[in-house]
Design an enzyme around this catalytic site. Structure first.
Site, PDB file in Angstrom:
ATOM      1  N   ILE A   1       6.950  -6.133   3.202  1.00  0.00           N
ATOM      2  CA  ILE A   1       7.140  -4.910   3.906  1.00  0.00           C
ATOM      3  C   ILE A   1       6.550  -3.628   3.151  1.00  0.00           C
ATOM      4  O   ILE A   1       6.614  -3.492   1.920  1.00  0.00           O
ATOM      5  CB  ILE A   1       8.621  -4.477   4.017  1.00  0.00           C
ATOM      6  CG1 ILE A   1       9.469  -5.673   4.673  1.00  0.00           C
ATOM      7  CG2 ILE A   1       8.846  -3.240   4.729  1.00  0.00           C
ATOM      8  CD1 ILE A   1       8.700  -6.244   5.839  1.00  0.00           C
ATOM      9  N   CYS A   2       5.544  -2.946   3.826  1.00  0.00           N
ATOM     10  CA  CYS A   2       4.929  -1.780   3.228  1.00  0.00           C
ATOM     11  C   CYS A   2       4.277  -2.166   1.757  1.00  0.00           C
ATOM     12  O   CYS A   2       3.479  -3.212   1.867  1.00  0.00           O
ATOM     13  CB  CYS A   2       5.995  -0.702   3.090  1.00  0.00           C
ATOM     14  SG  CYS A   2       5.343   0.903   2.676  1.00  0.00           S
ATOM     15  N   THR A   3       4.445  -1.539   0.647  1.00  0.00           N
ATOM     16  CA  THR A   3       3.945  -1.653  -0.592  1.00  0.00           C
ATOM     17  C   THR A   3       4.264  -2.811  -1.094  1.00  0.00           C
ATOM     18  O   THR A   3       4.007  -3.177  -2.245  1.00  0.00           O
ATOM     19  CB  THR A   3       4.070  -0.570  -1.516  1.00  0.00           C
ATOM     20  OG1 THR A   3       5.478  -0.152  -1.532  1.00  0.00           O
ATOM     21  CG2 THR A   3       3.199   0.757  -0.965  1.00  0.00           C
TER      22      THR A   3
END
Length: 315
Positions: A101-103
């Site tokens: 998720i994301c970074t």
């Protein structure tokens, strides 16, 4: 029961954890475990809130259906705990599929799991991910994407989009739609993260002459917005103007004009009953076919597909 393990290096972005947690918890088939990365029974978030009741990573045994690695400041600082990286690699080896998720993509990249894979992360970190991990094929536009058994997603709320897609993959459209309705969410979000990132990039432009030119462009989308015309208006040579655009906006003038016109067309599609030919003319594309090609180039879907997805959500 399908075991879903959600973890991330503290402090994690709170929605990177709670978004997928909420989606999977709305389906009885999933057993969800939030796992700490440091051996404690809590997970510290970026907002100072501690998520209690976390499982210690050494207590996670046996097969895992879905391993989810969340992002946040702990993933972005570059100082990754080597023991935690090894744990992710081991857990991934026991997982049917792995998602970031994301970074959280930085953690997967650090294990080598993304080598040779297509991946996405938050639009503001795509360049850095590509620079630090050159073996990863970073695509900046998708909300989420899949490469084999590995899934990566864009910024923050995109983790909810990805989680809904995984539910749909496991249990079909109706179950995913039921969860999306419960959470008052899009099941299929229109377009890609480019439709959000370029607006923020434009606002971040520091050059006053460029900001003034952008206002002119927005108010005159049907006008001649060629490099030569815009350069003359701002008092620069075409070559220097192109260099300034690349430095300030990370794109050349033609790309920026395309994005402005696509954004304007999206707003018209979303809020009016105009046909695509009318919208194409109003936004300076010249023709519906030109608008179709530009949409495809900028956000990865055609104007017609964007319209269909919007109507699906409205219905």
């Amino acid at each position: 029961m399908r075991k879903v393990v959600i973890s991330g290096p503290p402090p994690v972005q709170v929605l990177d954890v709670t978004g997928p947690l909420e989606v999977f918890s709305n389906v009885a088939d999933y057993q969800v475990e939030v796992v700490s990365s440091d051996g404690s029974n809590q997970l510290m978030t970026n907002r100072g809130i501690k998520l209690a009741g976390a499982v210690q990573r050494d207590e996670v045994s046996g097969p895992i259906d879905t391993l989810v690695i969340a992002g946040g400041p702990g993933a972005e600082n570059g100082n990754h705990d080597s023991d935690y990286i090894r744990w992710i690699a081991d857990a991934a080896g026991r997982s049917r599929r792995i998602a970031s998720i994301c970074t959280g993509a930085f953690l997967l990249a650090a294990t080598g799991l993304l080598d040779g894979k297509r991946a996405v992360t938050h639009w503001n970190f795509c360049d850095r991910l590509a620079r630090e991990f050159p073996k990863v094929n970073v695509l900046p536009n998708p909300i989420f994407l899949r490469d084999g058994s590995i899934y990566t997603s864009a910024g923050i709320t995109a983790g909810i989009d990805l989680s809904l897609a995984l539910v749909e993959e496991d249990h079909g459209h109706q179950t995913a739609l039921t969860v999306a309705r419960q959470l008052v969410m899009f099941l299929v979000r229109p377009g890609g993260q480019a439709q959000y990132s370029h607006m923020l990039s434009r606002q971040a432009t520091t050059s006053e002459p460029l900001r003034e030119l952008q206002v002119y462009m927005l108010e005159n989308l049907k006008a001649d917005l060629s490099v030569e015309t815009l350069a003359e208006r701002i008092g620069m040579s075409p070559r220097h103007f192109s260099r300034v655009c690349l430095r300030e906006m990370k794109m050349n003038p033609g790309q920026f004009v395309d994005r402005l016109r696509v954004e304007a067309a999206q707003q018209m599609i979303d809020s009016s009953s105009m046909g695509l030919k009318e919208i194409a003319d109003a936004c300076g594309f010249g023709s519906a076919d030109s608008m179709r090609r530009t949409f495809q180039r900028v956000i990865g879907i055609t104007a017609g597909e964007y319209t269909e997805r919007f109507k699906r959500v409205k219905d």
